[in-house]
Design a protein around this motif. Structure first.
Motif, mmCIF file in Angstrom:
data_model
loop_
_atom_site.group_PDB
_atom_site.id
_atom_site.type_symbol
_atom_site.label_atom_id
_atom_site.label_comp_id
_atom_site.label_asym_id
_atom_site.label_seq_id
_atom_site.Cartn_x
_atom_site.Cartn_y
_atom_site.Cartn_z
ATOM 1 N N TYR A 40 1.335 -1.306 0.322
ATOM 2 C CA TYR A 40 0.497 -0.166 0.058
ATOM 3 C C TYR A 40 0.816 1.045 0.200
ATOM 4 O O TYR A 40 0.432 2.475 -0.567
ATOM 5 C CB TYR A 40 -0.901 0.265 1.133
ATOM 6 N N TYR A 85 -7.260 0.326 -1.662
ATOM 7 C CA TYR A 85 -7.584 0.008 -0.257
ATOM 8 C C TYR A 85 -7.379 -1.623 -0.670
ATOM 9 O O TYR A 85 -7.624 -2.514 -0.782
ATOM 10 C CB TYR A 85 -8.076 0.789 0.573
ATOM 11 N N PRO A 86 -8.987 -1.730 -1.507
ATOM 12 C CA PRO A 86 -9.910 -2.904 -1.777
ATOM 13 C C PRO A 86 -9.119 -4.137 -2.827
ATOM 14 O O PRO A 86 -9.062 -5.527 -2.000
ATOM 15 C CB PRO A 86 -11.148 -2.347 -2.180
ATOM 16 N N GLY A 129 -5.520 5.948 -3.257
ATOM 17 C CA GLY A 129 -5.229 5.002 -2.215
ATOM 18 C C GLY A 129 -7.212 4.523 -1.884
ATOM 19 O O GLY A 129 -6.702 3.556 -1.196
ATOM 20 N N ALA A 130 -8.019 5.458 -1.898
ATOM 21 C CA ALA A 130 -9.046 4.821 -1.412
ATOM 22 C C ALA A 130 -9.283 3.796 -2.755
ATOM 23 O O ALA A 130 -9.780 2.731 -2.027
ATOM 24 C CB ALA A 130 -10.030 5.533 -1.028
ATOM 25 N N GLY A 131 -9.643 3.998 -3.585
ATOM 26 C CA GLY A 131 -9.653 2.931 -4.803
ATOM 27 C C GLY A 131 -8.568 1.506 -4.851
ATOM 28 O O GLY A 131 -8.831 0.547 -4.253
ATOM 29 N N ALA A 187 -5.408 10.532 -1.778
ATOM 30 C CA ALA A 187 -6.736 9.812 -1.428
ATOM 31 C C ALA A 187 -7.675 9.539 -1.840
ATOM 32 O O ALA A 187 -8.181 8.318 -1.925
ATOM 33 C CB ALA A 187 -7.314 10.464 0.035
ATOM 34 N N ALA A 188 -7.543 10.073 -2.733
ATOM 35 C CA ALA A 188 -9.629 9.096 -4.133
ATOM 36 C C ALA A 188 -8.248 8.187 -4.399
ATOM 37 O O ALA A 188 -8.488 6.690 -4.464
ATOM 38 C CB ALA A 188 -9.398 10.000 -5.255
ATOM 39 N N ARG A 236 -5.756 -4.993 0.495
ATOM 40 C CA ARG A 236 -6.151 -6.196 0.569
ATOM 41 C C ARG A 236 -6.705 -7.722 0.360
ATOM 42 O O ARG A 236 -6.711 -7.858 0.773
ATOM 43 C CB ARG A 236 -7.444 -5.269 1.153
#
Length: 374
Positions: free
Chosen positions: A9, A133-134, A129-131, A126-127, A137
């Protein structure tokens, strides 16, 4: 696993930050605002502003026309640096300075949010990174599943398997793990079965030998029982070694010559075929041929015939055909078609093991046994 997840990440976010910094550097190297928008803006200002010799009020009026509706600070300087007009606050050193064709300098500092660029970059990071993440993960969760399966297999749960998701490298690794786990489970099961059946099979000749000693039996009968026991132990050991898949002692083998030598050991066995050179283990191939002939002579009916071609070996006898339901059972260790059948029931199982070690297989077809090779 958490460290791997964090590394993946953070590596993604660091890559985005480097990309943003490189884009900013390229923007500056390519000339920035002055060489792109500034060139057009300076020509526009040259057309609107009065000549350099015009009165200060005319200079001020011209600059106000340029600045009308544009939030920011504007200043017009003479070629010698004297300020001729000002709209808004003093632009300062951070202003964009555009040199006009007549030598005057137009300083422009548009009103922008103080941290606008940083905010946009942070929002972008942030955008993304948020996309991401899943995605990251999900990848690490699948790797965690593999780790748990490895631990379960290592602790003795041979039925441990991994759910295969997707078609990427992790899915390929999961498939490889499942195949390896199935192979390990089959090998352990085969060894358990081998040990259980071997202990049962060894009791009969041992009991005969003990009884013969107690009853002062004919030494020839005892020797025959010992030979049977010795052959049984040899077959059990060979089956175990083949399960462990040791390296083959490869050499060029003349299969027709080898078959001729083995057929000569039995009466009424015919051989026909062509010369075939096969790169394999001569000792194992001889044992395969001997087991096939022994099975045909012992359990079939004469005459026994052997046919050899470049891709297959066929051993037939005149006995009745074997039912379809038993065709695969014939190759199971210690399988006997009847209680009265002689032998340990390992011969055909060893034949199939040897054939598969040479890239082929063994099967029963109508009237005989067929061995192929790669």
């Amino acid at each position: 696993m958490r460290r791997l997840y964090a590394k993946l990440y953070l590596a993604l976010l660091a890559s985005l930050a480097v990309f943003a910094a490189a884009a900013a550097v390229l923007w500056q190297v390519s000339g920035g605002w002055e060489q792109r928008e500034g060139a057009a803006f300076s020509r526009l200002a040259q057309n609107v502003l009065p000549p350099p010799a015009a009165a200060a009020t005319d200079q001020q009026a011209g600059l106000e026309k340029i600045a009308a509706g544009i939030p920011g600070s504007f200043a017009l300087f003479a070629p010698d640096g004297a300020r001729l007009a000002l709209v808004g606050e003093d632009p300062g050193r951070r202003a964009h300075r555009l040199r006009l064709a007549d030598g005057r300098v137009l300083a422009v500092r548009p009103d922008r949010p103080r941290w606008g660029g940083v905010a946009v970059l942070a929002l972008l990071l942030a955008a993304i990174g948020a996309g991401a993440y899943p995605v990251v993960r999900r990848l690490t969760r699948r790797i965690e599943g593999l780790q748990n399966a490895f631990e379960s297999l290592g602790s003795g749960d041979l039925s441990a398997r991994v759910e295969v998701k997707g078609r990427d490298e992790v899915a390929g690794l999961a498939q490889s793990f499942n195949r390896a786990a199935e192979r390990i489970e089959a090998l352990v099961g085969a060894h358990k079965s081998l040990l259980a059946n071997a202990s049962h099979e060894l009791r009969t000749p041992l009991a005969r030998i003990r009884m013969g000693v107690e009853l002062n039996k004919d030494p020839k009968d005892i020797e025959r029982d010992i030979a049977e026991l010795d052959a049984l132990i040899e077959e059990i050991l060979l089956a175990g070694r083949l399960d462990a898949a040791p390296p083959l002692e490869l050499e060029e083998v003349d299969l027709l010559g080898l078959a001729a030598e083995e057929c000569a050991r039995y009466e009424g066995v015919s051989l026909e075929g062509e010369h075939v050179k096969l790169r394999g283990d001569a000792r194992l191939l001889r044992r395969m041929l001997r087991n096939l002939l022994e099975n045909a002579v012992r359990h079939g009916r004469p005459p026994v015939s052997v046919f050899l071609s470049k891709s297959r070996l066929v051993v037939k006898d005149a006995g009745p055909p074997i039912p379809h339901a038993e065709k695969e059972k014939l190759f199971e260790p210690f399988y006997r078609r009847s209680a009265a059948a002689t032998g340990a029931g390992l011969g055909l199982a060893i034949v199939r093991q040897i054939a598969r070690r040479h890239g082929g297989d063994a099967r029963y077809e109508e009237g005989g046994f067929v061995v192929t090779w790669g």
